[in-house]
Design a protein around this motif. Structure first.
Motif, PDB file in Angstrom:
ATOM      1  N   LEU A 125      -6.921 -11.734  -0.066  1.00  0.00           N
ATOM      2  CA  LEU A 125      -5.974 -11.881   1.087  1.00  0.00           C
ATOM      3  C   LEU A 125      -5.714 -10.531   1.404  1.00  0.00           C
ATOM      4  CD1 LEU A 125      -4.146 -13.637   2.972  1.00  0.00           C
ATOM      5  CD2 LEU A 125      -2.287 -13.165   1.325  1.00  0.00           C
ATOM      6  N   ALA A 126      -6.371 -10.199   2.888  1.00  0.00           N
ATOM      7  CA  ALA A 126      -5.934  -8.967   3.360  1.00  0.00           C
ATOM      8  C   ALA A 126      -4.635  -8.890   4.208  1.00  0.00           C
ATOM      9  CB  ALA A 126      -7.174  -8.547   4.015  1.00  0.00           C
ATOM     10  N   THR A 127      -4.072  -7.834   4.053  1.00  0.00           N
ATOM     11  CA  THR A 127      -2.519  -7.807   5.121  1.00  0.00           C
ATOM     12  C   THR A 127      -3.014  -6.929   6.247  1.00  0.00           C
ATOM     13  OG1 THR A 127      -1.904  -6.183   3.505  1.00  0.00           O
ATOM     14  CG2 THR A 127      -1.252  -8.300   3.180  1.00  0.00           C
ATOM     15  N   THR A 128      -1.850  -6.723   6.826  1.00  0.00           N
ATOM     16  CA  THR A 128      -1.986  -5.649   8.133  1.00  0.00           C
ATOM     17  C   THR A 128      -0.741  -4.936   8.039  1.00  0.00           C
ATOM     18  OG1 THR A 128      -3.134  -7.397   9.616  1.00  0.00           O
ATOM     19  CG2 THR A 128      -2.091  -5.217  10.486  1.00  0.00           C
ATOM     20  N   ASP A 129      -1.300  -3.394   7.889  1.00  0.00           N
ATOM     21  CA  ASP A 129      -0.166  -2.489   7.430  1.00  0.00           C
ATOM     22  C   ASP A 129      -0.093  -1.220   8.256  1.00  0.00           C
ATOM     23  OD1 ASP A 129       0.531  -3.699   4.767  1.00  0.00           O
ATOM     24  OD2 ASP A 129      -1.629  -3.649   4.871  1.00  0.00           O
ATOM     25  N   ASP A 130       1.117  -0.801   8.654  1.00  0.00           N
ATOM     26  CA  ASP A 130       1.322   0.206   9.429  1.00  0.00           C
ATOM     27  C   ASP A 130       0.594   1.553   8.836  1.00  0.00           C
ATOM     28  OD1 ASP A 130       3.302   2.885   9.786  1.00  0.00           O
ATOM     29  OD2 ASP A 130       3.260   1.581  11.500  1.00  0.00           O
ATOM     30  N   PRO A 131       0.125   2.532   9.305  1.00  0.00           N
ATOM     31  CA  PRO A 131      -0.493   3.719   9.085  1.00  0.00           C
ATOM     32  C   PRO A 131       0.339   4.617   7.951  1.00  0.00           C
ATOM     33  CG  PRO A 131      -0.237   3.935  11.050  1.00  0.00           C
ATOM     34  CD  PRO A 131       0.023   2.472  10.938  1.00  0.00           C
ATOM     35  N   THR A 132       1.484   4.255   8.178  1.00  0.00           N
ATOM     36  CA  THR A 132       2.608   5.240   7.361  1.00  0.00           C
ATOM     37  C   THR A 132       3.220   4.398   6.057  1.00  0.00           C
ATOM     38  OG1 THR A 132       4.805   4.572   8.633  1.00  0.00           O
ATOM     39  CG2 THR A 132       3.354   6.541   9.442  1.00  0.00           C
ATOM     40  N   ALA A 133       2.512   3.323   5.898  1.00  0.00           N
ATOM     41  CA  ALA A 133       3.378   2.437   4.970  1.00  0.00           C
ATOM     42  C   ALA A 133       3.121   2.963   3.576  1.00  0.00           C
ATOM     43  CB  ALA A 133       2.661   1.060   4.961  1.00  0.00           C
ATOM     44  N   ASP A 134       3.953   2.710   2.520  1.00  0.00           N
ATOM     45  CA  ASP A 134       3.598   3.388   1.221  1.00  0.00           C
ATOM     46  C   ASP A 134       2.993   2.284   0.416  1.00  0.00           C
ATOM     47  OD1 ASP A 134       5.478   1.531   0.649  1.00  0.00           O
ATOM     48  OD2 ASP A 134       7.341   2.650  -0.056  1.00  0.00           O
ATOM     49  N   LEU A 135       2.920   1.151   0.910  1.00  0.00           N
ATOM     50  CA  LEU A 135       1.904   0.289   0.171  1.00  0.00           C
ATOM     51  C   LEU A 135       2.080  -0.051  -1.312  1.00  0.00           C
ATOM     52  CD1 LEU A 135      -1.567   1.362   1.261  1.00  0.00           C
ATOM     53  CD2 LEU A 135       0.063  -0.255   2.286  1.00  0.00           C
ATOM     54  N   ALA A 136       3.843  -0.048  -1.448  1.00  0.00           N
ATOM     55  CA  ALA A 136       4.411  -0.311  -2.791  1.00  0.00           C
ATOM     56  C   ALA A 136       4.295  -1.649  -3.402  1.00  0.00           C
ATOM     57  CB  ALA A 136       5.820   0.154  -2.581  1.00  0.00           C
ATOM     58  N   ALA A 137       4.389  -2.572  -2.307  1.00  0.00           N
ATOM     59  CA  ALA A 137       4.286  -3.792  -2.876  1.00  0.00           C
ATOM     60  C   ALA A 137       2.614  -4.255  -3.230  1.00  0.00           C
ATOM     61  CB  ALA A 137       4.569  -4.962  -1.636  1.00  0.00           C
ATOM     62  N   HIS A 138       1.659  -3.575  -2.517  1.00  0.00           N
ATOM     63  CA  HIS A 138       0.286  -3.982  -3.080  1.00  0.00           C
ATOM     64  C   HIS A 138       0.072  -3.187  -4.439  1.00  0.00           C
ATOM     65  CE1 HIS A 138      -0.002  -4.180   1.466  1.00  0.00           C
ATOM     66  NE2 HIS A 138      -1.001  -4.884   1.215  1.00  0.00           N
ATOM     67  N   ALA A 139       0.807  -2.103  -4.623  1.00  0.00           N
ATOM     68  CA  ALA A 139       0.672  -1.340  -5.986  1.00  0.00           C
ATOM     69  C   ALA A 139       1.362  -2.252  -6.941  1.00  0.00           C
ATOM     70  CB  ALA A 139       1.285  -0.025  -5.899  1.00  0.00           C
ATOM     71  N   ARG A 140       2.458  -3.009  -6.540  1.00  0.00           N
ATOM     72  CA  ARG A 140       2.905  -3.748  -7.777  1.00  0.00           C
ATOM     73  C   ARG A 140       2.016  -4.869  -8.006  1.00  0.00           C
ATOM     74  NH1 ARG A 140       8.021  -5.223  -4.478  1.00  0.00           N
ATOM     75  NH2 ARG A 140       8.175  -6.856  -6.205  1.00  0.00           N
ATOM     76  N   LEU A 141       1.370  -5.505  -7.120  1.00  0.00           N
ATOM     77  CA  LEU A 141       0.352  -6.825  -7.391  1.00  0.00           C
ATOM     78  C   LEU A 141      -0.540  -6.225  -8.214  1.00  0.00           C
ATOM     79  CD1 LEU A 141       0.957  -8.465  -3.780  1.00  0.00           C
ATOM     80  CD2 LEU A 141       1.662  -9.409  -6.066  1.00  0.00           C
ATOM     81  N   ALA A 142      -1.037  -5.261  -7.686  1.00  0.00           N
ATOM     82  CA  ALA A 142      -2.343  -4.592  -8.292  1.00  0.00           C
ATOM     83  C   ALA A 142      -2.192  -4.308 -10.137  1.00  0.00           C
ATOM     84  CB  ALA A 142      -2.830  -3.294  -7.721  1.00  0.00           C
ATOM     85  N   ALA A 143      -0.876  -3.986 -10.220  1.00  0.00           N
ATOM     86  CA  ALA A 143      -0.419  -3.473 -11.694  1.00  0.00           C
ATOM     87  C   ALA A 143      -0.022  -4.948 -12.402  1.00  0.00           C
ATOM     88  CB  ALA A 143       0.536  -2.503 -11.665  1.00  0.00           C
ATOM     89  N   ASP A 144       0.164  -5.875 -11.685  1.00  0.00           N
ATOM     90  CA  ASP A 144       0.717  -7.083 -12.441  1.00  0.00           C
ATOM     91  C   ASP A 144       0.017  -7.838 -13.002  1.00  0.00           C
ATOM     92  OD1 ASP A 144       2.293  -9.279 -13.209  1.00  0.00           O
ATOM     93  OD2 ASP A 144       3.339  -9.637 -11.267  1.00  0.00           O
ATOM     94  N   PRO A 145      -0.272  -8.072 -14.468  1.00  0.00           N
ATOM     95  CA  PRO A 145      -1.325  -8.841 -15.220  1.00  0.00           C
ATOM     96  C   PRO A 145      -0.940 -10.233 -15.050  1.00  0.00           C
ATOM     97  CG  PRO A 145       0.438  -7.972 -16.695  1.00  0.00           C
ATOM     98  CD  PRO A 145       0.490  -7.310 -15.184  1.00  0.00           C
TER      99      PRO A 145
END
Length: 446
Positions: A172-192
């Protein structure tokens, strides 16, 4: 729900979107069944990654299915329902926001206004297949249906991550502001415990058009996020490259860009810097011709960056965003007031394609206007071009309905080729599999 004697049944037909011709319909069934339960690859969407990362229950049926969906808002508003009656806050401070039940009553009262539209198709599929409703919404059953939906949304099976698995979403691709910190994406990627892939997409529309009132703010904020001075055009390009790298580090494979037209004529370095400097003084200092020239050059630079860093370039020109300014000022963007503009691709994109069209690894996805069922994606590579269907979505719970619609439409078209002896049934099935899996994986570098 138990259907009353006066209710209209909600029972989507198993052959919906298939041809009336019996032979074509039989083939369409075979092709559709071959891919009906295939995993969903959704490379273009608008779901907030934090929704999945936080995995909190949805608030209520209206805030999930009505208020955030600009397609639904457009149809209801066009039939006389005020946006303030649909949960959109009035920026003027006048009035109060209705509760979810009131909003659902508005939808139910206007159910017939959706007849024959893709929105009605999506609604019927999700209400029946996902939520188990067996009656079409009406003024009489609005309360009972709202209660049924609201109760389901409190259960573990209807939390975002559970639905992600239930819908068989693989990417699932999201649509994100160029200044976004992408913290939620990082959390999901690190969640086993999370087995899917949620990828950010770089969306920097506002930086393309220096005539926008917020352009200077956007340029400054991108510079701050990148730690690079954007007072010059060269600085802005450097900041954008840095932010694109940041997105790639967080899993991004694509950008997404909406512009008024597909013009891509490049400017000289001196001309770009002159317009950039003038635009920083404010929109009033800028001529319309310079604003257009700057926007066209930015599209050219965007393709140049895609060749450099490999991000797929999604482009959907030909839309007047927030066409009704009084509504924009009162209720904000994304209220269904994006209207198509007359435009073309062939000549406007010639400068861009002549410079980068055959560059190894350059993928350009073209989404004409607001078309979201099966827009054309052109996969540019040394072997040539190939058009493939694309899917896009705003709400996570609507994803299976929209993919089902696309798969049925694809099956119907492939069946028409089979019965006209242009394709074998076996080839049709293989092509359907390629459309839902192989081609999007290759096109979006997944």
């Amino acid at each position: 729900m138990t259907r009353t004697s006066t209710a209209t049944p909600l029972a989507p037909h198993p052959d919906r979107l298939f041809a009336a011709d019996p032979a074509a319909r039989t083939v369409a069934r075979t092709v559709y069944q071959a891919v009906a339960d295939a995993p969903i690859i959704s490379p273009h969407g608008h779901v907030d990654a934090a929704l999945i990362a936080d995995d909190q229950p949805f608030a209520d049926p209206a805030s999930l299915l009505v208020t955030p969906d600009h397609y639904v808002l457009r149809l209801l508003h066009a039939n006389g329902v005020g946006l303030d009656e649909l949960g959109r806050p009035d920026r003027s401070g006048d009035g109060s926001v209705p509760d979810g039940r009131q909003i659902w009553h508005r939808l139910a009262a206007h159910w017939d206004d959706f007849a024959g539209t893709p929105v009605r198709y999506w609604f019927e599929t999700e209400l029946h297949d996902v939520f188990g409703l067996t009656e079409q919404p009406s003024a009489e059953n609005a309360d009972a249906q709202y209660d049924h939906l609201a109760e389901l949304l409190t259960t573990p099976a209807f939390r975002p991550r559970a639905l992600f698995d239930t819908f068989r979403i693989e990417v699932l691709a999201t649509t994100d502001d160029p200044t976004a910190d992408l913290a939620a994406h990082a959390r999901l990627a690190a969640d086993p415990s999370f087995r899917g892939r949620v990828l950010p997409t770089f969306r920097a529309d506002a930086v393309f058009d220096p005539s926008r009132p917020d352009w200077r703010h956007v340029v400054t904020s991108i510079g701050q996020a990148a730690g690079i001075d954007t007072g010059t055009h060269a600085g802005l390009l450097a900041a954008l490259r840095a932010r694109r790298r940041y997105f790639i580090e967080h899993g991004a494979t694509a950008t997404d860009t909406g512009v008024l037209d597909a013009g891509s004529t490049p400017l000289s370095t001196a001309a770009r810097e002159r317009i950039h400097t003038t635009a920083l003084l404010g929109p009033a200092s800028l001529t319309e011709a310079d604003a257009v020239a700057y926007r066209h050059d930015m599209l050219y630079r965007w393709a140049e960056m895609s060749v450099e860093d490999g991000l797929v370039m999604q482009l959907h020109p030909g839309v007047h965003r927030n066409h009704h300014r009084p509504t924009l000022e009162r209720f904000g963007p994304d209220t269904g007031h994006d209207l198509p503009a007359v435009g073309s691709f062939t000549e406007p994109l010639r400068p861009l394609l002549e410079a980068f069209g055959t560059a190894p690894g350059f993928h350009l996805g073209l989404l004409p206007g607001r078309l979201r069922r099966s827009a054309v994606v052109v996969h540019r590579h040394p072997g040539g071009d190939r058009p493939v269907p694309r899917r896009g979505h705003r709400l996570g719970v609507v994803i299976p309905a929209r993919h089902d619609m696309a798969r049925r439409a694809d099956a119907a078209y492939l069946a028409s080729l089979v019965v006209s002896h242009q394709l074998s049934e076996e080839d049709a099935v293989r092509t359907a599999h390629r459309i839902v899996s192989d081609i999007p994986r290759a096109t979006f570098k997944l």
